[in-house]
Scaffold this active site. Structure first.
Site, mmCIF file in Angstrom:
data_model
loop_
_atom_site.group_PDB
_atom_site.id
_atom_site.type_symbol
_atom_site.label_atom_id
_atom_site.label_comp_id
_atom_site.label_asym_id
_atom_site.label_seq_id
_atom_site.Cartn_x
_atom_site.Cartn_y
_atom_site.Cartn_z
ATOM 1 N N SER A 41 -4.535 0.572 2.275
ATOM 2 C CA SER A 41 -3.380 0.434 1.391
ATOM 3 C C SER A 41 -2.382 1.574 1.521
ATOM 4 C CB SER A 41 -3.840 0.337 -0.071
ATOM 5 O OG SER A 41 -4.604 1.471 -0.441
ATOM 6 N N ASP A 330 0.375 4.413 -9.264
ATOM 7 C CA ASP A 330 -0.472 3.498 -10.023
ATOM 8 C C ASP A 330 -1.895 4.019 -10.252
ATOM 9 O OD1 ASP A 330 -1.529 3.339 -7.504
ATOM 10 O OD2 ASP A 330 -1.115 1.211 -7.192
ATOM 11 N N HIS A 333 -2.229 5.236 -5.569
ATOM 12 C CA HIS A 333 -1.244 5.382 -4.500
ATOM 13 C C HIS A 333 -0.064 6.245 -4.946
ATOM 14 C CE1 HIS A 333 -3.375 1.481 -4.167
ATOM 15 N NE2 HIS A 333 -3.572 1.917 -2.926
#
Length: 364
Positions: A41, A330, A333
């Site tokens: 991610s 968040d 990240h």
């Protein structure tokens, strides 16, 4: 009051300095830059959304794209800033059939949640490699039949191969309540998968590699919220999580040294993302950030604004005002503002071993 104004002015100066340092350097490239990225991610530019249709709801994407693009940030990721430094268009996810891209500047195989182990579970590093092998074979097949705009064999040889993976392997080990000793015994297996991937790409003609180590796992608001009674370091991060990350990074550094001697003609650059991110968190106020261990988008307020039952983008989440200076977007990240500074540090070459300009792969 004067002191506060001076602090804000310095913060603004630092922010402008780092953004300015991302000016395009495409003039240093003798041929169009081509990059193939493998990861999780931290560098997924929409693979999860395109491949599985997994929703990534607003306010993701609010700061730059003004819509959700599948990136787990409010805006651009590190890989986006690196690509923009080449004055190149963003790297399209390999799984996105609707992007309209012919992947002439490369492809992004990174997908949210990816790890190296287990190796046959989508979208592990091994699966991403298999996707690349198919992509290359099919591209060359189409090119040989007269499709001149696609990447040719020479393009694959000159391309940069980026790898940014491992964080989820470590996180998964902790999630399974492995002891520290058990986790350390698992690290060599993770390193072997990365080694196998690099050697496979080398055997396919790849010669230029850019390998990121993993960041300070113990500084993520998510981990801090989940582990309520862990031992914290002087910055407030989980000591054992960061110790595991550093141990993995040391093994990865040794792997890069080993591969330089094994793979003739290969250029392998190791980038210390951990040092960059830890410095940014430890000295947050210097860079104009507040609450370095607190998520901008989440639930629960201070100290971490994270709750696994109410995550960013889901009903009930709370989000900081647009333009706020948070490092964590968040809880897992980084925000676009933080990513821009990480990118500037990467581009400085000060954290690369050997010290190498990011443009090295397109200068030959």
């Amino acid at each position: 009051m004067a002191t506060q104004s001076l602090s804000l002015s310095l913060s603004h100066f630092f922010f402008l300095f780092f953004l300015t340092s991302l000016s395009p350097v495409s003039s240093q490239c003798k041929h169009p830059p081509i990059i193939f990225n493998f990861g999780d991610s931290n560098s997924d530019t929409g693979g999860l959304l395109a491949g599985l249709g997994f929703p990534v709801n607003p306010p993701y994407g609010r700061s730059f794209f003004r819509r959700s693009t599948g990136r787990l940030s409010d805006g651009r990721l590190l890989i986006d800033f690196l690509y923009q430094s080449l004055n190149a268009s963003f790297l399209s996810p390999y799984l996105d059939s609707l992007s309209g891209s012919k992947f002439t500047n490369g492809a992004n195989f990174a997908v949210v949640g990816s790890s190296t182990l287990p190796k046959f579970i989508p979208f592990s590093l091994n699966i991403q490699l298999m996707q690349f092998l198919h992509f290359k074979a099919r591209t060359l097949e189409l090119a040989s039949s007269g499709e001149g705009s696609l990447i040719n064999e020479e393009g694959f040889k000159k391309a940069l191969y980026m790898i940014d993976i491992g964080q989820n392997d470590l996180a998964d080990s902790f999630d399974k309540n492995m002891s520290y000793a058990q986790l350390t015994k698992r690290i060599p297996s993770i390193i072997i998968e990365i080694k196998n991937a690099v050697k496979s790409l080398y055997n396919q003609g790849g010669r230029k590699f850019w390998i990121h180590n993993t960041g300070p796992l113990g500084c993520l608001p998510q981990k801090l919220w989940l582990v309520q009674k862990g031992v914290l370091d002087q910055v407030g991060c989980l000591s054992v999580y960061n110790s595991a990350a550093r141990l993995f990074n040391e093994a990865l550094w040794h792997l890069c040294q080993e591969l330089r001697t094994e793979l003739e003609g290969a250029a392998i650059v190791y980038v210390d993302i951990y040092a960059i991110k830890y410095d940014l968190i430890a000295n947050a106020t210097k860079y104009g950030f507040s609450n370095p261990l607190m998520a901008c988008c989440g639930f629960g307020g201070p100290p971490y604004n994270y709750n696994v039952r109410v995550t960013c983008g889901n009903p009930g989440h709370e989000v900081c005002a647009e333009g706020s200076r948070f490092i964590s977007w968040d809880g897992i990240h980084f925000s676009e503002a933080a990513n821009s500074i990480v990118a500037s540090r990467v581009l400085s070459t000060a954290y690369s071993s050997p010290r190498t300009a990011f443009t090295f792969f397109c200068q030959d």
